[in-house]
Write a protein that holds these residues in place. Structure first.
Motif, PDB file in Angstrom:
ATOM      1  N   ALA A 147       0.834  -1.209   0.000  1.00 51.52           N
ATOM      2  CA  ALA A 147       0.000   0.000   0.000  1.00 51.52           C
ATOM      3  C   ALA A 147       0.867   1.256   0.000  1.00 51.52           C
ATOM      4  CB  ALA A 147      -0.931  -0.006   1.213  1.00 51.52           C
ATOM      5  N   LEU A 148       1.957   1.227   0.773  1.00 51.67           N
ATOM      6  CA  LEU A 148       2.840   2.403   0.828  1.00 51.67           C
ATOM      7  C   LEU A 148       3.511   2.632  -0.524  1.00 51.67           C
ATOM      8  CD1 LEU A 148       4.302   4.625   2.453  1.00 51.67           C
ATOM      9  CD2 LEU A 148       6.028   2.919   3.074  1.00 51.67           C
ATOM     10  N   GLN A 149       3.991   1.555  -1.128  1.00 51.04           N
ATOM     11  CA  GLN A 149       4.625   1.695  -2.439  1.00 51.04           C
ATOM     12  C   GLN A 149       3.616   2.263  -3.448  1.00 51.04           C
ATOM     13  OE1 GLN A 149       5.153  -1.618  -4.971  1.00 51.04           O
ATOM     14  NE2 GLN A 149       7.154  -0.942  -5.721  1.00 51.04           N
ATOM     15  N   ALA A 150       2.377   1.734  -3.427  1.00 47.87           N
ATOM     16  CA  ALA A 150       1.354   2.203  -4.363  1.00 47.87           C
ATOM     17  C   ALA A 150       1.071   3.689  -4.138  1.00 47.87           C
ATOM     18  CB  ALA A 150       0.085   1.383  -4.189  1.00 47.87           C
ATOM     19  N   ASP A 151       0.996   4.088  -2.886  1.00 47.82           N
ATOM     20  CA  ASP A 151       0.718   5.481  -2.544  1.00 47.82           C
ATOM     21  C   ASP A 151       1.831   6.397  -3.085  1.00 47.82           C
ATOM     22  OD1 ASP A 151      -0.187   7.781  -1.382  1.00 47.82           O
ATOM     23  OD2 ASP A 151       0.445   7.284   0.650  1.00 47.82           O
ATOM     24  N   ILE A 152       3.070   6.002  -2.842  1.00 50.08           N
ATOM     25  CA  ILE A 152       4.198   6.855  -3.260  1.00 50.08           C
ATOM     26  C   ILE A 152       4.318   6.893  -4.783  1.00 50.08           C
ATOM     27  CG2 ILE A 152       6.732   7.035  -3.229  1.00 50.08           C
ATOM     28  CD1 ILE A 152       6.644   6.129  -0.288  1.00 50.08           C
ATOM     29  N   THR A 153       4.205   5.735  -5.421  1.00 48.11           N
ATOM     30  CA  THR A 153       4.371   5.722  -6.893  1.00 48.11           C
ATOM     31  C   THR A 153       3.200   6.439  -7.569  1.00 48.11           C
ATOM     32  OG1 THR A 153       3.494   3.489  -6.945  1.00 48.11           O
ATOM     33  CG2 THR A 153       5.860   3.687  -7.033  1.00 48.11           C
ATOM     34  N   SER A 154       2.008   6.380  -6.978  1.00 51.02           N
ATOM     35  CA  SER A 154       0.861   7.079  -7.595  1.00 51.02           C
ATOM     36  C   SER A 154       1.074   8.589  -7.593  1.00 51.02           C
ATOM     37  CB  SER A 154      -0.438   6.732  -6.861  1.00 51.02           C
ATOM     38  OG  SER A 154      -0.461   7.403  -5.617  1.00 51.02           O
ATOM     39  N   GLN A 155       1.959   9.052  -6.720  1.00 50.98           N
ATOM     40  CA  GLN A 155       2.240  10.496  -6.695  1.00 50.98           C
ATOM     41  C   GLN A 155       3.546  10.836  -7.406  1.00 50.98           C
ATOM     42  OE1 GLN A 155       1.240  12.407  -2.905  1.00 50.98           O
ATOM     43  NE2 GLN A 155       0.431  10.419  -2.290  1.00 50.98           N
ATOM     44  N   GLY A 156       4.032   9.882  -8.204  1.00 50.96           N
ATOM     45  CA  GLY A 156       5.213  10.150  -9.030  1.00 50.96           C
ATOM     46  C   GLY A 156       6.527   9.825  -8.345  1.00 50.96           C
ATOM     47  N   GLY A 157       6.489   9.258  -7.129  1.00 50.86           N
ATOM     48  CA  GLY A 157       7.732   8.939  -6.416  1.00 50.86           C
ATOM     49  C   GLY A 157       8.323   7.613  -6.869  1.00 50.86           C
ATOM     50  N   LEU A 158       9.603   7.438  -6.584  1.00 52.02           N
ATOM     51  CA  LEU A 158      10.304   6.195  -6.914  1.00 52.02           C
ATOM     52  C   LEU A 158      10.432   5.385  -5.639  1.00 52.02           C
ATOM     53  CD1 LEU A 158      13.194   7.756  -9.028  1.00 52.02           C
ATOM     54  CD2 LEU A 158      11.197   6.524  -9.900  1.00 52.02           C
ATOM     55  N   CYS A 159       9.827   4.207  -5.620  1.00 53.44           N
ATOM     56  CA  CYS A 159       9.781   3.477  -4.359  1.00 53.44           C
ATOM     57  C   CYS A 159       9.659   1.980  -4.586  1.00 53.44           C
ATOM     58  CB  CYS A 159       8.575   3.983  -3.556  1.00 53.44           C
ATOM     59  SG  CYS A 159       8.311   3.124  -2.019  1.00 53.44           S
ATOM     60  N   GLU A 160      10.447   1.213  -3.862  1.00 58.60           N
ATOM     61  CA  GLU A 160      10.250  -0.230  -3.826  1.00 58.60           C
ATOM     62  C   GLU A 160      10.573  -0.761  -2.441  1.00 58.60           C
ATOM     63  OE1 GLU A 160      13.790  -2.209  -6.169  1.00 58.60           O
ATOM     64  OE2 GLU A 160      13.047  -0.411  -7.178  1.00 58.60           O
ATOM     65  N   TYR A 161      10.246  -2.031  -2.233  1.00 59.37           N
ATOM     66  CA  TYR A 161      10.450  -2.574  -0.888  1.00 59.37           C
ATOM     67  C   TYR A 161      11.021  -3.976  -0.960  1.00 59.37           C
ATOM     68  CZ  TYR A 161       5.945  -4.788  -1.879  1.00 59.37           C
ATOM     69  OH  TYR A 161       4.933  -5.511  -2.467  1.00 59.37           O
ATOM     70  N   GLU A 162      11.651  -4.382   0.135  1.00 57.90           N
ATOM     71  CA  GLU A 162      12.248  -5.706   0.254  1.00 57.90           C
ATOM     72  C   GLU A 162      11.911  -6.244   1.632  1.00 57.90           C
ATOM     73  OE1 GLU A 162      14.185  -7.503  -1.819  1.00 57.90           O
ATOM     74  OE2 GLU A 162      14.338  -5.969  -3.400  1.00 57.90           O
ATOM     75  N   ARG A 163      11.606  -7.553   1.703  1.00 53.14           N
ATOM     76  CA  ARG A 163      11.453  -8.149   3.034  1.00 53.14           C
ATOM     77  C   ARG A 163      12.838  -8.369   3.627  1.00 53.14           C
ATOM     78  NH1 ARG A 163      11.740 -12.389   6.222  1.00 53.14           N
ATOM     79  NH2 ARG A 163      10.287 -12.257   7.957  1.00 53.14           N
ATOM     80  N   THR A 164      13.066  -7.862   4.821  1.00 56.27           N
ATOM     81  CA  THR A 164      14.378  -7.999   5.457  1.00 56.27           C
ATOM     82  C   THR A 164      14.189  -8.258   6.949  1.00 56.27           C
ATOM     83  OG1 THR A 164      15.158  -6.282   3.931  1.00 56.27           O
ATOM     84  CG2 THR A 164      16.628  -6.852   5.742  1.00 56.27           C
ATOM     85  N   ASP A 165      14.841  -9.296   7.449  1.00 51.60           N
ATOM     86  CA  ASP A 165      14.898  -9.488   8.899  1.00 51.60           C
ATOM     87  C   ASP A 165      16.202  -8.850   9.361  1.00 51.60           C
ATOM     88  OD1 ASP A 165      15.073 -10.244  11.527  1.00 51.60           O
ATOM     89  OD2 ASP A 165      14.455 -12.322  11.183  1.00 51.60           O
ATOM     90  N   LEU A 166      16.104  -7.708  10.007  1.00 54.17           N
ATOM     91  CA  LEU A 166      17.306  -6.961  10.387  1.00 54.17           C
ATOM     92  C   LEU A 166      18.151  -7.709  11.405  1.00 54.17           C
ATOM     93  CD1 LEU A 166      15.674  -3.430  10.746  1.00 54.17           C
ATOM     94  CD2 LEU A 166      17.123  -4.193   8.873  1.00 54.17           C
ATOM     95  N   SER A 167      17.543  -8.647  12.133  1.00 52.74           N
ATOM     96  CA  SER A 167      18.332  -9.374  13.131  1.00 52.74           C
ATOM     97  C   SER A 167      19.220 -10.443  12.486  1.00 52.74           C
ATOM     98  CB  SER A 167      17.427  -9.977  14.209  1.00 52.74           C
ATOM     99  OG  SER A 167      16.551 -10.909  13.626  1.00 52.74           O
ATOM    100  N   VAL A 168      19.093 -10.622  11.160  1.00 53.20           N
ATOM    101  CA  VAL A 168      19.927 -11.580  10.426  1.00 53.20           C
ATOM    102  C   VAL A 168      20.889 -10.792   9.532  1.00 53.20           C
ATOM    103  CG1 VAL A 168      19.897 -13.504   8.781  1.00 53.20           C
ATOM    104  CG2 VAL A 168      18.043 -13.257  10.467  1.00 53.20           C
ATOM    105  N   ALA A 169      22.174 -10.833   9.868  1.00 50.11           N
ATOM    106  CA  ALA A 169      23.155  -9.987   9.163  1.00 50.11           C
ATOM    107  C   ALA A 169      23.167 -10.251   7.661  1.00 50.11           C
ATOM    108  CB  ALA A 169      24.546 -10.209   9.756  1.00 50.11           C
ATOM    109  N   SER A 170      23.042 -11.520   7.263  1.00 53.92           N
ATOM    110  CA  SER A 170      23.119 -11.833   5.823  1.00 53.92           C
ATOM    111  C   SER A 170      21.929 -11.241   5.060  1.00 53.92           C
ATOM    112  CB  SER A 170      23.198 -13.344   5.613  1.00 53.92           C
ATOM    113  OG  SER A 170      22.085 -13.957   6.215  1.00 53.92           O
ATOM    114  N   ASP A 171      20.775 -11.120   5.718  1.00 56.67           N
ATOM    115  CA  ASP A 171      19.599 -10.479   5.094  1.00 56.67           C
ATOM    116  C   ASP A 171      19.918  -9.018   4.775  1.00 56.67           C
ATOM    117  OD1 ASP A 171      17.656 -12.474   5.128  1.00 56.67           O
ATOM    118  OD2 ASP A 171      16.146 -11.105   5.986  1.00 56.67           O
TER     119      ASP A 171
END
Ligand SMILES: NC(=O)c1ccc[n+]([C@@H]2O[C@H](COP(=O)([O-])OP(=O)(O)OC[C@H]3O[C@@H](n4cnc5c(N)ncnc54)[C@H](OP(=O)(O)O)[C@@H]3O)[C@@H](O)[C@H]2O)c1
Length: 259
Positions: free
Chosen positions: A49-73
């Motif tokens: 939803a956040l990506q859709a909101d930002i891109t609908s207003q002309g912004g450049l946005c993408e997302y990745e699933r990341t577990d920050l507690s895992v260094a390799s992620d």
């Protein structure tokens, strides 16, 4: 004449973009013309939803699933962003685990370990990856950690928010001191009561109307709860060229609560 904030070219990575404060940060950085790559952990629908909101207003946005507690992620995230888009200009830690308010003497051991691991180790992995990326690209970058204004004012029953954030604040100051000579700036923004994410849940679900009004009127000199935008604009300023001589600082954005 007018004054407009300006920024070094490059992508911004926002860890915890699917959160209440992180989402506000993603929106304002995208609005300022930057490509935003944000992370989520479990809430993919919020990320979409956040990506859709930002891109609908002309912004450049993408997302990745990341577990920050895992260094390799985290390392995988940075490698992907550098390979796709080159320079990383700003890295923002706006994540943090959920937990129940509790007196120190009553915190279950497992809760403490979970929060410390997710928050301190998560921030450490992100901070370390950011420093390495900024060093590798040779011309520095900006690091921001969203901590809490409570690092200066011990919050009763909320030590699991303040203690990990105090450790993160010290890590950020360490980066500022060790890596300033490489063009790396590192600062913290400390929210007070914010009407978004965890704070909104607390304000709406844990406080009755009378307590809410008591807190607002007697503990916050500006007599209002903050918004995600209050934090986002502080982060935006600290990442701007206009803040180019500021490093190792913590900016409380809390309506004066810390005083
Ligand atoms: N809101 C306030 O009033 C307030 C006040 C002071 C300090 N803070 C601090 O500011 C930060 C952001 O707060 P918020 O209110 O925006 O919280 P929030 O809405 O609960 O968002 C937390 C974010 O952290 C992510 N996350 C949680 N565990 C993670 C993990 N192991 N790996 C990667 N990501 C993880 C969540 O991802 P998913 O949702 O996708 O799982 C979400 O994006 C927190 O550290 C909080 O302690 C908030």
């Amino acid at each position: 004449m007018s004054t407009t904030l300006s920024f070094e070219a490059g992508t911004v990575i926002v860890a915890g973009g699917s959160g209440g404060i992180g989402a506000g940060i993603c929106k304002r950085f995208a609005e300022a013309g930057m490509r935003v790559v944000f992370t989520y952990h479990s809430n993919e629908s919020k990320a979409q939803a956040l990506q859709a909101d930002i891109t609908s207003q002309g912004g450049l946005c993408e997302y990745e699933r990341t577990d920050l507690s895992v260094a390799s992620d985290v390392d995988g995230l940075f490698a992907k962003v550098r390979e796709r888009y080159g320079r990383i200009a700003h890295v923002i830690y706006a994540a943090g685990p959920h937990f129940e308010f509790n007196f120190i003497g009553a915190i279950p051991d497992s809760d403490w370990h979970h929060v410390v691991n997710a928050d301190i180790n998560g921030a450490f992995h992100l901070i370390q990856a950011a420093v390495r990326a900024f060093r590798a690209q040779g011309d520095g970058g900006n690091l921001i950690a969203v901590i809490t204004s409570a690092v200066e004012r011990v919050p009763v029953k909320d030590i699991m928010s303040a203690a990990p954030k105090a450790a993160i604040e010290m890590l950020v100051r360490g980066v500022a001191k060790e890596s300033g000579r490489f063009g790396i700036r590192a600062n913290c923004v400390g929210p007070g009561w914010i009407n978004a994410g965890l704070g909104k849940k607390g304000i709406e679900e844990k406080l009755d109307e009378k307590t809410r009004e008591h807190i607002r009127k007697t503990t916050i000199p500006l007599q209002r709860f903050g918004e995600a935008d209050d934090i986002a604009y502080a982060a935006l300023f600290l990442c701007s060229k206009q803040a180019g001589f500021i490093t190792g600082q913590s900016l409380a954005v809390d309506g004066g609560l810390q005083l």
